[in-house]
Design a protein around this motif. Sequence first.
Motif, PDB file in Angstrom:
ATOM      1  N   PHE A  86       0.822  -1.202   0.000  1.00  0.00           N
ATOM      2  CA  PHE A  86       0.000   0.000   0.000  1.00  0.00           C
ATOM      3  C   PHE A  86       0.861   1.257   0.000  1.00  0.00           C
ATOM      4  O   PHE A  86       0.520   2.238   0.634  1.00  0.00           O
ATOM      5  N   VAL A  91      -8.600   1.011  -1.186  1.00  0.00           N
ATOM      6  CA  VAL A  91      -7.925   1.924  -0.265  1.00  0.00           C
ATOM      7  C   VAL A  91      -7.487   3.180  -1.013  1.00  0.00           C
ATOM      8  O   VAL A  91      -7.743   4.308  -0.590  1.00  0.00           O
ATOM      9  N   THR A 116      -8.764  -6.052  -0.875  1.00  0.00           N
ATOM     10  CA  THR A 116      -9.149  -4.683  -1.193  1.00  0.00           C
ATOM     11  C   THR A 116      -8.976  -4.404  -2.677  1.00  0.00           C
ATOM     12  O   THR A 116      -9.203  -3.297  -3.125  1.00  0.00           O
TER      13      THR A 116
END
Lengths: 174, 514
Positions: free
Chosen positions: A138, B139, B197
């Motif tokens: 991420f 996200v 996700t």
Amino acid sequence: MLHLALFTIFGAVAVAGAVNLLVQRHPINSALSLIAVMASLSVEYLLLGAEFVAAVQVIVYAGAIMVLFVFVIMLLNAGEEELTRGSRVAILVGIPGVLIGAVLIAWTLVQHSGTGEVAIGALPGRPETIGWLLFHDFLLPFEVTSILVLIAIMGAVVLAGRPVPTSQQPRKEA
Amino acid sequence: MAQYFTGTDYLLSLPVVLLTLFALGILLIDLMLPKQLKWVNAVTAFAGVLFATAGVWRIQAVYAKGAGGYLGRFAFMQSMLVDRFAIYFFYLFLAGTALAILISVRYLEIENEHHGEFYALMLLSVVGMMCMAAGYDIVLIFIGLELMAISTYVLVGFLRRDRRSNEAALKYLLLGAFSSGIFAYGLSLFYGLTGSTNLRAIGNALQHQMMVRNGHADPVAVLALITTATGLLFKIAAVPFHQWAPDAYEGAPTSITGFMSVAVKAAAWAMLLRILVFGLYPLRSVYLPLIIFVSIATMTGANLAALTQNNLKRLLAYSSIAHVGYMLLGLVALASVDYTQPAFYDGFKGILLYLMVYTFMNLGAFAVITSLRNREVIGDEIDDIAGLYFRAPTEAIMMLIFLLSLAGIPPLAGFYGKYFIFLSLIESKHYVLASLAVLYAVFGLYYYMRIANSMLMREPLEKELLPLSWGMRAALGVTAVATVFIGIFPNWFIEAVNWSLGLTQATPIAGLMK
């Protein structure tokens, strides 16, 4: 079993705290309920195996951020505490309620003691895992979040940080 | 597991990085600028947009060329998918932002609120939009959404001594935060259901669950879908989630109203299409009735409310909600057929073309309204535009072009957006919806012509001529030329849309010739 029982109890506390946060009139009472919500959430995280997130939840949210909240409320002169019917009921029922809750938790813990051992770092939510996720999987969302925080600061500066300019000629009212 | 970032990742994030650097640069340069030189910020911001465009152009040249080439590349561990769809939207955002910067300069000087933060916030909100359009991980999509939304809240409240602006910002902030919360709740349910996700993983897992349950959706998936769709529909301002839009549009600085109605809206659409069509396609039979209901409600509510508005910005706000209703019809068409049918592509094409056309014609209309702002006059009532033809004939004619195009009159750009959407509706056998949409388009003609009537037929309240800044002239010129040009030569633009969808065959004005 122990897991489920604890999860349910702290889930109920979190929901009750959240409801209380909305119902209370006095900002300090709401802030205190928020601390209860944060604390029970951190227990939930721990039960899910996210030990690092649980610790951060306590240190950052229940600790630092809530202190700041309460400071701001105090600075803004929250006003006198007033005793309503609800708060009298809370005084009467509250202490026995907390006692019952504490006994309940203690009883479940005692009943299920010795069901296994867990070492620090053995749970799935290790700091290493979180670091890997944040700076690898991420990475882009993480970096964009930093811009998001910057925007929030800029917004505060733009909207509140400068004196309101006076126009050369007043605007015609619409 | 151990997979590291390569040059591809950095190249694909180039436009985002460039915009961020320019925004930060503006913040620093702004500190050193005296009050008379604040226009330098606008120039810097414009340069930033140009550099970002060059970055997108580079990506396009390297990774998305040719019919048989790549349709897109993943970046940053599949957080981001830069495909032709995303590149198309990148160009739209950058065009809308460039035009909005051009019309802002003079307006901010008059309002005495000429600060560098204005342009920095605009550029950073484009960063958010790009994350929404190219996000392939919920996200990133959500953080992009918040980045865009928070910058827009601040921009709406930028005129601090105007009560309407403050009120608009507060309303927009509260309702926006609320809807973001609902949206995040829906996304978290999807994560809980599928354990991922990533949009593709979510789609595959949902597909699998549907198969296991004999084509029925899991009740939790339905709940997740409804909350997610509520958040999405709120962001595109569809009835019944539209209440924030007229207030926010009216109170915002006029150039920001224009910016919100095109770039922010296009970003919300990109996110909606990404999530509903790319990610949640297995659930399309569930959300189809919802979208049909919302599109009918949107067209009805917005068109009826627009009839009685006397404030130009409010009127255009309702008109922009009505346009969302038409675009939702394209989604209805594409969700009601399989992706092998022509209606799927025509619906998609209709939405994308509509958004492009809408960028130019609506920003043009807002540019004209912005130019009415004077030292003494706010200039957003329908009376303020009275007799514009006698004060500034060129602007009046341009406004007429924009209005006719918004109404969807054939030789102009607005027609083609509606054309593909109605075509896809007929192809997917939604005859009732198609006739309803045509009926409401007539309503639209009425309220657009009310503005034209005031502009051309009434006596001007003031005789003073309107001075135009260079930026405003450029913006008006570009939007007017684009509106007429897309209308007369639609083929190039239809091909651009085909390209963005990965359709190889050139469709010469599709069914018109059949």
